[in-house]
Scaffold this active site. Structure first.
Site, PDB file in Angstrom:
ATOM      1  CB  CYS A 139     -19.263 -10.359   2.246  1.00 52.11           C
ATOM      2  SG  CYS A 139     -18.040 -10.396   0.920  1.00 52.11           S
ATOM      3  CG  HIS A 184     -21.091  -7.848  -2.695  1.00 50.58           C
ATOM      4  ND1 HIS A 184     -21.388  -7.431  -1.406  1.00 50.58           N
ATOM      5  CD2 HIS A 184     -20.339  -8.975  -2.564  1.00 50.58           C
ATOM      6  CE1 HIS A 184     -20.837  -8.281  -0.544  1.00 50.58           C
ATOM      7  NE2 HIS A 184     -20.197  -9.214  -1.221  1.00 50.58           N
TER       8      HIS A 184
END
Length: 363
Positions: A83, A318
């Site tokens: 991420c 996200h």
């Protein structure tokens, strides 16, 4: 030492998995950004560095550059730090400029969960250490730092309200370039009664847990990128420096607690520059889970007034490898709306227990 500055920053609208961007491959999401950022500088770009996490594999940065019509001389580098990949791409570009290995880069990330060929996630950690799902890891963080369900829900509601306010007052529009007729994030198609949803949501990762679908981010598609240049070159080419790269830090923590990884990274930067949280005007920490934000805020004494001021991933989503670049894009645009910012910071914790933090000086 050469100084790296960010002179432009943009992102695409963000869609939900199998939603409005479901037919866009990752390179098709990134290409319009590259075309926009490179305009007038096509032959001066040293490289395109993009983060990507869920594939399809290959050198997506090179493919995106070719799709964007950039010169064949622009090579492309694709990186995966889970991420934090999009923020790492920007960090790397800044360090390359500092070290004299180039003067002009496009850096960011792109992600299409909708078109990913992978049916299950990658391994984050060996079994003897523990390899939890990210939701389970968010529960671990909540337990370790005593973050209650109430605290998580309160932050999720705050983030939702901030995101909607930013959308409705046009703030988010400054960050975006449209994809065809798509000009805003899918989340803003319809307003939800978030306070009711938060109350009704059940724990999904642990019986009697505190992490729910309502205080967690979604799975998404999208891309974001910035134009990073050596400052003197930027000035000579007519660009205005907005964010000057000051420093960065990467930290490792136990893979069972990845949400805590921004804490040591941020602490290291602050100590190295003799700064405190009071000296940082705006902070972006990726909102993968409310438990993570509450824990980082408590441990670092970050007031919510300067943290994710226009909302974040809990609402808009996200898109893994792009999220770090989304945060920098938010900072880039927000400092231009404020008259007195000196330092801003972006940080993200990612699978496997890796934290990346980048400090910028506002020019």
């Amino acid at each position: 030492m050469k100084r790296a500055v960010i002179v432009q920053a943009k992102r695409t609208p963000i869609g939900k998995v199998n939603g409005m961007l479901k037919n866009f491959e990752p390179h098709e999401l990134a290409a319009p950004l590259l075309s926009f950022l490179a305009k007038g500088m096509e032959k001066k770009i040293d490289d395109v560095i993009l983060g990507n996490v869920v594939g399809p594999g290959g050198n997506i940065a090179r493919l995106s550059a070719l799709e964007a019509g950039l010169p064949l001389s622009v090579p492309g580098l694709t990186i995966d730090r889970q991420c934090s990949a999009g923020l790492e791409a920007i960090r790397l570009a800044c360090h390359l400029i500092q070290g004299g290995a180039g003067t002009c880069f496009i850096a960011g990330g792109t992600e299409s969960a909708s078109t990913s060929p992978f049916t299950k996630r990658a391994r984050f950690s060996p079994d003897n250490i523990g390899d939890p799902e990210m939701g389970a890891a968010a529960e671990h963080v909540a337990e370790m730092y005593s973050i209650s369900r109430e605290a998580q829900d309160a932050y999720a509601l705050l983030s939702y309200e901030r995101s909607w306010n930013a959308f409705e007052n046009g703030t988010l529009a400054d960050e975006l370039i449209p994809l065809g007729s798509l000009s805003h994030d899918q989340e803003f198609f319809k307003k939800r009664k978030m306070d009711t949803l938060l109350k009704r949501a059940k724990p999904i990762f642990k019986k009697d847990g505190t992490v729910t679908a309502a205080n967690s981010c979604g799975i998404n598609d999208g891309a974001a990128a910035v134009l990073v240049m050596e400052e003197e070159i930027a000035i000579k080419n007519g660009y205005k420096s907005i964010l000057r790269f000051a420093d960065s830090e990467v930290s490792g923590v136990h893979p069972n607690y990845p949400g805590s990884a921004p804490v040591p990274a941020i602490q290291a930067i602050l100590e190295r520059h003799y700064l405190t949280i009071d000296d940082i005007d705006l902070i972006e920490i990726n909102e993968a889970f409310s438990s993570k934000i509450a824990a980082c805020s408590n441990e670092l004494s970050i007031p919510y007034e300067k943290l994710n001021v226009n909302g974040g991933a809990l609402t808009i989503g996200h898109p893994y490898g792009a999220s770090g670049a989304v945060m920098v894009t938010k900072l880039f645009n927000e400092v231009q709306r404020r008259s007195e910012c000196k330092y801003v910071l972006a940080a993200i914790g990612s699978a496997g227990g890796v934290g990346v933090a980048v400090l910028f000086e506002v020019v």
